[in-house]
Design a protein around this motif. Structure first.
Motif, PDB file in Angstrom:
ATOM      1  N   GLN A 184       0.852  -1.182   0.000  1.00  0.00           N
ATOM      2  CA  GLN A 184       0.000   0.000   0.000  1.00  0.00           C
ATOM      3  C   GLN A 184       0.895   1.242   0.000  1.00  0.00           C
ATOM      4  O   GLN A 184       1.606   1.500   0.972  1.00  0.00           O
ATOM      5  N   MET A 186       1.174   5.065   0.311  1.00  0.00           N
ATOM      6  CA  MET A 186       0.363   6.123   0.906  1.00  0.00           C
ATOM      7  C   MET A 186       0.691   7.473   0.262  1.00  0.00           C
ATOM      8  O   MET A 186       1.737   7.632  -0.383  1.00  0.00           O
ATOM      9  N   SER A 210      -0.491   2.529  11.597  1.00  0.00           N
ATOM     10  CA  SER A 210      -1.958   2.578  11.539  1.00  0.00           C
ATOM     11  C   SER A 210      -2.481   1.915  10.279  1.00  0.00           C
ATOM     12  O   SER A 210      -3.460   1.148  10.318  1.00  0.00           O
ATOM     13  N   GLU A 211      -1.834   2.189   9.147  1.00  0.00           N
ATOM     14  CA  GLU A 211      -2.296   1.608   7.884  1.00  0.00           C
ATOM     15  C   GLU A 211      -2.067   0.097   7.861  1.00  0.00           C
ATOM     16  O   GLU A 211      -2.899  -0.663   7.363  1.00  0.00           O
ATOM     17  N   LYS A 212      -0.954  -0.354   8.420  1.00  0.00           N
ATOM     18  CA  LYS A 212      -0.676  -1.787   8.498  1.00  0.00           C
ATOM     19  C   LYS A 212      -1.740  -2.492   9.338  1.00  0.00           C
ATOM     20  O   LYS A 212      -2.241  -3.564   8.974  1.00  0.00           O
ATOM     21  N   ARG A 214      -4.777  -1.473   9.844  1.00  0.00           N
ATOM     22  CA  ARG A 214      -6.049  -1.433   9.113  1.00  0.00           C
ATOM     23  C   ARG A 214      -6.110  -2.535   8.065  1.00  0.00           C
ATOM     24  O   ARG A 214      -7.127  -3.256   7.964  1.00  0.00           O
TER      25      ARG A 214
END
Length: 222
Positions: A184, A186, A210-212, A214
């Motif tokens: 991903q 960003m 945070s993205e990991k 999610r």
């Protein structure tokens, strides 16, 4: 060698050779039906212009996966990798940036090399954790990538990897038979809004963590 020799006169930054290397690395996924790679957010990556890409690091497989970005950049990699047969030769031809961990002279040379490529409009890619995570938890980040972004006034682009630990774990010697890897990319972070390295570093690390979390919540087992 052939690609390097043919393209060198008109491609002094080695973009074509790097993109060929991307294809070479992706062959592992193309020929293995049990390995799957999904890349989202590739539109955030520049074809030209300086940028510092930073990614979490779980496995040697991260290298194969990140070549799937299919965008020009120079790797920062530990110097011992440049001594490997075939892979090391490729890295030297691509003029990637070597680093000896803990060696101040090597760190200074690495930073100077990165500044050189950024000044030529070529992005660099670093693992700010410095080494692979054994348990998937994102380790504390080192300062180098963020100091470069602030000094060169170029964007930081966070890249989040999941599922790569299943390709080749840190202390593993055998490739896993199945893997679902996700990259991903960003949106870029403008360093001009930060006054010091530490605040930029922690902001980007929090974005990646945070993205990991999610992504892993949406894809159990990643």
């Amino acid at each position: 060698m052939l690609v390097w020799a043919v393209t060198l006169p008109f491609d002094r930054n080695g973009r074509v050779l790097h993109l060929y290397s991307c294809f070479w690395a992706q062959l592992y996924f193309y020929v293995n039906p049990l390995w799957h790679l999904k890349v989202d957010g590739r539109e955030h990556l520049p074809w030209r212009g300086p940028a510092v890409l930073v990614s979490n690091h779980e496995s040697l497989g991260d290298i194969l996966v990140l070549f799937g970005l299919y965008r020009p950049f120079k790797w920062v990699s530990k110097a011992s990798n440049f001594k490997l047969p075939l892979i090391g030769w490729n890295m030297r031809l691509n003029r990637y940036v070597p680093l000896v961990r803990g060696d101040k002279t090597s760190i200074m040379k690495m930073m100077a090399d990165c500044e050189y490529w950024l000044s030529r409009g070529v992005p660099i890619l670093m693992f700010p954790e410095g080494t692979r995570s054994e348990d998937g938890v994102v380790k504390p980040f080192k300062d180098g990538a963020f100091a470069l972004a602030l000094k060169q006034r170029c964007p930081i682009i966070p890249v989040v990897l999941t599922g790569t630990a299943r390709t080749l774990p840190k202390h593993g010697l055998v490739l896993e038979t199945t893997a679902r890897c996700h990259v991903q990319v960003m949106p870029p972070v403008d360093p001009s809004g930060f006054t010091d390295v530490a605040s930029l570093r922690e902001h980007v690390r929090n974005l990646i963590v945070s993205e990991k979390a999610r992504i892993e919540a949406l894809t159990p087992g990643a």
